[in-house]
Design an enzyme around this catalytic site. Structure first.
Site, PDB file in Angstrom:
ATOM      1  N   LEU A  33     -91.443 -42.106  -3.209  1.00  0.00           N
ATOM      2  CA  LEU A  33     -90.649 -42.214  -1.975  1.00  0.00           C
ATOM      3  C   LEU A  33     -90.799 -40.983  -1.078  1.00  0.00           C
ATOM      4  CD1 LEU A  33     -87.371 -43.929  -3.310  1.00  0.00           C
ATOM      5  CD2 LEU A  33     -89.477 -45.000  -2.499  1.00  0.00           C
ATOM      6  N   ASN A  35     -92.784 -40.725   1.336  1.00  0.00           N
ATOM      7  CA  ASN A  35     -92.945 -41.180   2.726  1.00  0.00           C
ATOM      8  C   ASN A  35     -92.503 -42.638   2.881  1.00  0.00           C
ATOM      9  OD1 ASN A  35     -93.722 -40.653   5.425  1.00  0.00           O
ATOM     10  ND2 ASN A  35     -95.621 -41.792   5.114  1.00  0.00           N
ATOM     11  N   SER A 125    -110.639 -45.174   3.534  1.00  0.00           N
ATOM     12  CA  SER A 125    -110.432 -45.147   4.985  1.00  0.00           C
ATOM     13  C   SER A 125    -111.759 -45.074   5.712  1.00  0.00           C
ATOM     14  CB  SER A 125    -109.593 -43.909   5.316  1.00  0.00           C
ATOM     15  OG  SER A 125    -109.621 -43.659   6.701  1.00  0.00           O
ATOM     16  N   THR A 127    -112.315 -43.162   7.837  1.00  0.00           N
ATOM     17  CA  THR A 127    -112.531 -41.744   8.111  1.00  0.00           C
ATOM     18  C   THR A 127    -113.665 -41.167   7.247  1.00  0.00           C
ATOM     19  OG1 THR A 127    -111.323 -39.706   8.548  1.00  0.00           O
ATOM     20  CG2 THR A 127    -110.828 -40.788   6.499  1.00  0.00           C
ATOM     21  N   TYR A 149    -107.749 -34.491   4.525  1.00  0.00           N
ATOM     22  CA  TYR A 149    -107.313 -35.853   4.172  1.00  0.00           C
ATOM     23  C   TYR A 149    -108.532 -36.741   3.922  1.00  0.00           C
ATOM     24  CZ  TYR A 149    -106.087 -40.726   4.908  1.00  0.00           C
ATOM     25  OH  TYR A 149    -105.982 -42.093   4.761  1.00  0.00           O
ATOM     26  N   LYS A 153    -110.177 -38.837   0.368  1.00  0.00           N
ATOM     27  CA  LYS A 153    -110.616 -40.229   0.225  1.00  0.00           C
ATOM     28  C   LYS A 153    -112.069 -40.254  -0.247  1.00  0.00           C
ATOM     29  CE  LYS A 153    -106.810 -42.140   1.338  1.00  0.00           C
ATOM     30  NZ  LYS A 153    -106.025 -42.742   0.269  1.00  0.00           N
ATOM     31  N   ASN A 199     -99.662 -41.936  15.476  1.00  0.00           N
ATOM     32  CA  ASN A 199    -100.574 -43.055  15.741  1.00  0.00           C
ATOM     33  C   ASN A 199    -100.140 -43.830  16.981  1.00  0.00           C
ATOM     34  OD1 ASN A 199    -100.591 -43.151  12.303  1.00  0.00           O
ATOM     35  ND2 ASN A 199    -102.447 -42.757  13.453  1.00  0.00           N
TER      36      ASN A 199
HETATM   37  P1  NAD Z   1     -97.506 -44.765   3.503  1.00  0.00           P
HETATM   38  O1  NAD Z   1     -97.271 -43.301   3.575  1.00  0.00           O
HETATM   39  O2  NAD Z   1     -96.582 -45.663   4.212  1.00  0.00           O
HETATM   40  O3  NAD Z   1     -97.599 -45.234   1.971  1.00  0.00           O
HETATM   41  C1  NAD Z   1     -98.051 -44.377   0.952  1.00  0.00           C
HETATM   42  C2  NAD Z   1     -97.003 -44.422  -0.143  1.00  0.00           C
HETATM   43  O4  NAD Z   1     -97.416 -43.582  -1.240  1.00  0.00           O
HETATM   44  C3  NAD Z   1     -95.632 -43.897   0.305  1.00  0.00           C
HETATM   45  O5  NAD Z   1     -94.665 -44.859  -0.022  1.00  0.00           O
HETATM   46  C4  NAD Z   1     -95.444 -42.601  -0.483  1.00  0.00           C
HETATM   47  O6  NAD Z   1     -94.085 -42.374  -0.786  1.00  0.00           O
HETATM   48  C5  NAD Z   1     -96.284 -42.870  -1.714  1.00  0.00           C
HETATM   49  N1  NAD Z   1     -96.820 -41.701  -2.412  1.00  0.00           N
HETATM   50  C6  NAD Z   1     -97.504 -40.662  -1.901  1.00  0.00           C
HETATM   51  N2  NAD Z   1     -97.859 -39.822  -2.894  1.00  0.00           N
HETATM   52  C7  NAD Z   1     -97.390 -40.344  -4.047  1.00  0.00           C
HETATM   53  C8  NAD Z   1     -97.427 -39.936  -5.412  1.00  0.00           C
HETATM   54  N3  NAD Z   1     -98.020 -38.794  -5.783  1.00  0.00           N
HETATM   55  N4  NAD Z   1     -96.841 -40.721  -6.340  1.00  0.00           N
HETATM   56  C9  NAD Z   1     -96.216 -41.870  -5.974  1.00  0.00           C
HETATM   57  N5  NAD Z   1     -96.148 -42.309  -4.707  1.00  0.00           N
HETATM   58  C10 NAD Z   1     -96.725 -41.538  -3.753  1.00  0.00           C
HETATM   59  O7  NAD Z   1     -99.015 -45.006   3.984  1.00  0.00           O
HETATM   60  P2  NAD Z   1     -99.783 -46.361   4.280  1.00  0.00           P
HETATM   61  O8  NAD Z   1    -100.096 -46.372   5.743  1.00  0.00           O
HETATM   62  O9  NAD Z   1     -99.086 -47.498   3.664  1.00  0.00           O
HETATM   63  O10 NAD Z   1    -101.150 -46.055   3.526  1.00  0.00           O
HETATM   64  C11 NAD Z   1    -101.402 -46.503   2.206  1.00  0.00           C
HETATM   65  C12 NAD Z   1    -102.733 -45.941   1.753  1.00  0.00           C
HETATM   66  O11 NAD Z   1    -103.745 -46.353   2.664  1.00  0.00           O
HETATM   67  C13 NAD Z   1    -102.774 -44.410   1.731  1.00  0.00           C
HETATM   68  O12 NAD Z   1    -103.546 -44.001   0.624  1.00  0.00           O
HETATM   69  C14 NAD Z   1    -103.485 -44.077   3.024  1.00  0.00           C
HETATM   70  O13 NAD Z   1    -104.159 -42.846   2.933  1.00  0.00           O
HETATM   71  C15 NAD Z   1    -104.466 -45.240   3.153  1.00  0.00           C
HETATM   72  N6  NAD Z   1    -104.894 -45.502   4.531  1.00  0.00           N
HETATM   73  C16 NAD Z   1    -103.958 -45.705   5.510  1.00  0.00           C
HETATM   74  C17 NAD Z   1    -104.366 -45.934   6.819  1.00  0.00           C
HETATM   75  C18 NAD Z   1    -103.366 -46.123   7.931  1.00  0.00           C
HETATM   76  O14 NAD Z   1    -103.750 -46.013   9.100  1.00  0.00           O
HETATM   77  N7  NAD Z   1    -102.105 -46.454   7.646  1.00  0.00           N
HETATM   78  C19 NAD Z   1    -105.740 -45.957   7.134  1.00  0.00           C
HETATM   79  C20 NAD Z   1    -106.663 -45.769   6.109  1.00  0.00           C
HETATM   80  C21 NAD Z   1    -106.220 -45.543   4.802  1.00  0.00           C
HETATM   81  N1  UFG Z   2    -103.953 -42.171  21.003  1.00  0.00           N
HETATM   82  C1  UFG Z   2    -103.427 -41.859  22.240  1.00  0.00           C
HETATM   83  N2  UFG Z   2    -102.130 -41.429  22.294  1.00  0.00           N
HETATM   84  C2  UFG Z   2    -101.347 -41.317  21.183  1.00  0.00           C
HETATM   85  C3  UFG Z   2    -101.914 -41.651  19.927  1.00  0.00           C
HETATM   86  C4  UFG Z   2    -103.220 -42.066  19.874  1.00  0.00           C
HETATM   87  O1  UFG Z   2    -104.106 -41.932  23.254  1.00  0.00           O
HETATM   88  O2  UFG Z   2    -100.187 -40.909  21.294  1.00  0.00           O
HETATM   89  C5  UFG Z   2    -105.345 -42.672  20.929  1.00  0.00           C
HETATM   90  C6  UFG Z   2    -106.267 -41.812  20.105  1.00  0.00           C
HETATM   91  O3  UFG Z   2    -106.835 -40.774  20.876  1.00  0.00           O
HETATM   92  C7  UFG Z   2    -107.288 -42.847  19.612  1.00  0.00           C
HETATM   93  C8  UFG Z   2    -106.471 -44.125  19.473  1.00  0.00           C
HETATM   94  O4  UFG Z   2    -105.319 -43.931  20.304  1.00  0.00           O
HETATM   95  O5  UFG Z   2    -108.275 -43.050  20.588  1.00  0.00           O
HETATM   96  C9  UFG Z   2    -106.017 -44.418  18.050  1.00  0.00           C
HETATM   97  O6  UFG Z   2    -105.345 -43.285  17.527  1.00  0.00           O
HETATM   98  P1  UFG Z   2    -104.516 -43.341  16.157  1.00  0.00           P
HETATM   99  O7  UFG Z   2    -103.913 -41.992  15.955  1.00  0.00           O
HETATM  100  O8  UFG Z   2    -103.603 -44.507  16.169  1.00  0.00           O
HETATM  101  O9  UFG Z   2    -105.627 -43.653  15.063  1.00  0.00           O
HETATM  102  P2  UFG Z   2    -106.953 -42.842  14.678  1.00  0.00           P
HETATM  103  O10 UFG Z   2    -108.087 -43.791  14.835  1.00  0.00           O
HETATM  104  O11 UFG Z   2    -107.041 -41.549  15.372  1.00  0.00           O
HETATM  105  O12 UFG Z   2    -106.663 -42.495  13.149  1.00  0.00           O
HETATM  106  C10 UFG Z   2    -106.582 -43.520  12.165  1.00  0.00           C
HETATM  107  C11 UFG Z   2    -105.668 -43.098  11.008  1.00  0.00           C
HETATM  108  C12 UFG Z   2    -106.262 -41.899  10.281  1.00  0.00           C
HETATM  109  C13 UFG Z   2    -107.665 -42.209   9.868  1.00  0.00           C
HETATM  110  C14 UFG Z   2    -108.480 -42.633  11.070  1.00  0.00           C
HETATM  111  C15 UFG Z   2    -109.882 -43.036  10.710  1.00  0.00           C
HETATM  112  O13 UFG Z   2    -104.401 -42.739  11.512  1.00  0.00           O
HETATM  113  O14 UFG Z   2    -105.504 -41.668   9.123  1.00  0.00           O
HETATM  114  O15 UFG Z   2    -107.863 -43.772  11.681  1.00  0.00           O
HETATM  115  O16 UFG Z   2    -109.854 -44.117   9.840  1.00  0.00           O
HETATM  116  F1  UFG Z   2    -108.215 -41.089   9.327  1.00  0.00           F
END
Ligand code: NAD
Ligand code: UFG
Length: 339
Positions: A33, A35, A125, A127, A149, A153, A199
């Site tokens: 929990l 996040n 990701s 990324t 980060y 991954k 985001n």
């Molecule tokens: P999120 O933060 O909502 O969910 C991650 C969950 O993991 C949270 O509930 C947090 O409490 C839990 N957590 C973190 N470390 C932990 C630990 N050591 N033990 C137990 N629980 C732990 O994020 P999300 O957006 O749901 O992302 C899920 C996964 O997908 C993450 O690994 C994230 O890096 C990956 N991911 C997310 C995105 C995105 O844009 N949301 C994009 C690419 C990859």
């Molecule tokens: N953007 C804005 N204003 C904002 C936020 C974002 O203009 O307030 C723009 C960014 O410059 C980008 C687009 O909106 O062009 C998307 O931005 P996000 O922050 O929503 O997403 P990113 O693509 O930058 O990042 C996401 C995940 C990262 C991951 C990355 C690559 O949040 O965790 O994709 O997979 F690493």
């Protein structure tokens, strides 16, 4: 069939839990929990009418993971979402990111075989592709990262690949997500970022609700159609369904496979603003500001491998993503309210 979701109380995990429960799987969640809120999980149970244990604990701790397998087994597969995910924070606190994200992956790799569990789906990701000119991104393109980060991954993918090489009975599916947005159609679960969102979509939602004054569009001088950054946005429920396909694949195969989960269609920041305004009948004030450091111009998937091998593709369009994102925000202005 019982599946352990690490990080299952988070944004993508809670939507995937809902899809799994609706598809008839048993679900066990391990989440510290850090996040997320237990309320997300209560709502998943309410929406599905099914019970799933939420164990509050740390996935980096082998004994905690072992206790979950011991007390809530037999567990047939793991979907490993747990991880810290804020790019900027990872630059400030690299050790926290390496420790949390890598220890969690390694603890699972160690404990799973003790209980005969060989299938794991991993949240990677887009990324990991680093900065590359050629689009759309294909799974066999070179990889490399620009922040801690991303490296967590990349290294997790490496660890899982090496572990599967050493034990060919294991089955790991690495999912490279593009930009998940939106929320479950019910508006009961969604993305609940702590503090001011980084985001784009959560930021737009908070502008729409009046919490934030206006959107800052980070740069309009990129070599794109309208000068603003282009991304591959995918509805979180499509992403959740992608996990069901990946899980099925992991259970029936062995070795390591990598899949992009995206739609294959890039949209610019201004496309998103316009689509959100049209879908919801609202106006989003914005100003153009300088580029955000570290951003790239364009990032989108070649999504054909997931379509051909997993028989999965995204179904929901941008309008639905915008409508569902706002539906969640509108009904839950304080998110889950207890963070
Ligand atoms: P999120 O933060 O909502 O969910 C991650 C969950 O993991 C949270 O509930 C947090 O409490 C839990 N957590 C973190 N470390 C932990 C630990 N050591 N033990 C137990 N629980 C732990 O994020 P999300 O957006 O749901 O992302 C899920 C996964 O997908 C993450 O690994 C994230 O890096 C990956 N991911 C997310 C995105 C995105 O844009 N949301 C994009 C690419 C990859
Ligand atoms: N953007 C804005 N204003 C904002 C936020 C974002 O203009 O307030 C723009 C960014 O410059 C980008 C687009 O909106 O062009 C998307 O931005 P996000 O922050 O929503 O997403 P990113 O693509 O930058 O990042 C996401 C995940 C990262 C991951 C990355 C690559 O949040 O965790 O994709 O997979 F690493």
């Amino acid at each position: 069939m019982r599946v352990l979701l690490t990080g299952g109380a988070g944004y993508i995990g809670s939507h995937t839990a809902l899809a799994l429960l609706n598809a008839g799987y048993d679900v066990v969640v391990l989440d510290n929990l850090s996040n997320s809120s237990p309320e997300a999980f209560r709502r998943v149970e309410a929406l599905t009418g099914k019970k799933a244990p939420l164990i509050i604990g740390d996935c980096t701790d082998g004994d905690t993971v072992r206790a979950v397998f011991e007390n809530h087994g037999p567990i047939d597969a793991v979907i490993h979402f747990a991880g810290l995910k804020a790019v900027g924070e990872s630059v400030e606190k690299p050790l926290d990111y390496y420790q949390n994200n890598l220890d969690a992956t390694m603890a699972l790799c160690r404990v799973m075989p003790e209980y005969g569990c060989r299938a794991l789906v991993f949240s990677s990701s887009a990324t990991v592709y680093g900065v590359t000119q050629e689009m759309p991104l294909r799974e066999d393109f070179p990889t490399g990262c620009t922040n801690p980060y991303g490296w967590t991954k990349w290294i997790s993918e490496r660890i899982l690949t090496d572990v599967a090489k050493a034990d060919p009975s294991r089955s790991f599916v690495l999912l490279r997500y593009f930009n998940p947005i939106g929320a479950h159609e019910s508006g009961r679960i969604g993305e609940d970022p702590a503090g001011i969102p980084n985001n784009l979509m959560p930021y737009i939602c908070q502008v729409a609700s009046g919490k934030l004054d206006h959107l800052r569009v980070f740069g309009n001088d990129y070599p794109t159609r309208d000068g603003t950054g282009e991304r591959d946005y995918i509805h979180v429920m499509d992403l959740a369904e992608g996990h069901l396909a990946a899980l099925d694949y992991a259970l029936k195969n062995s070795g390591v496979e990598v899949f992009n989960l995206g739609t294959g269609t890039p949209y610019s920041v201004l496309d998103i603003v316009r689509a959100f305004e049209e879908a919801n009948g609202l106006t989003i004030p914005y100003e153009i500001t300088p580029r955000r450091p570290g951003d790239i111009a364009v990032c989108y998937a070649d999504a054909s491998r997931a379509r051909d091998v997993l028989h999965w593709q995204a179904k929901r369009d941008l309008k639905q993503m915008c409508r569902d994102a706002w539906n969640w925000q509108k009904h839950n202005p304080r998110g889950y309210g207890d963070k």
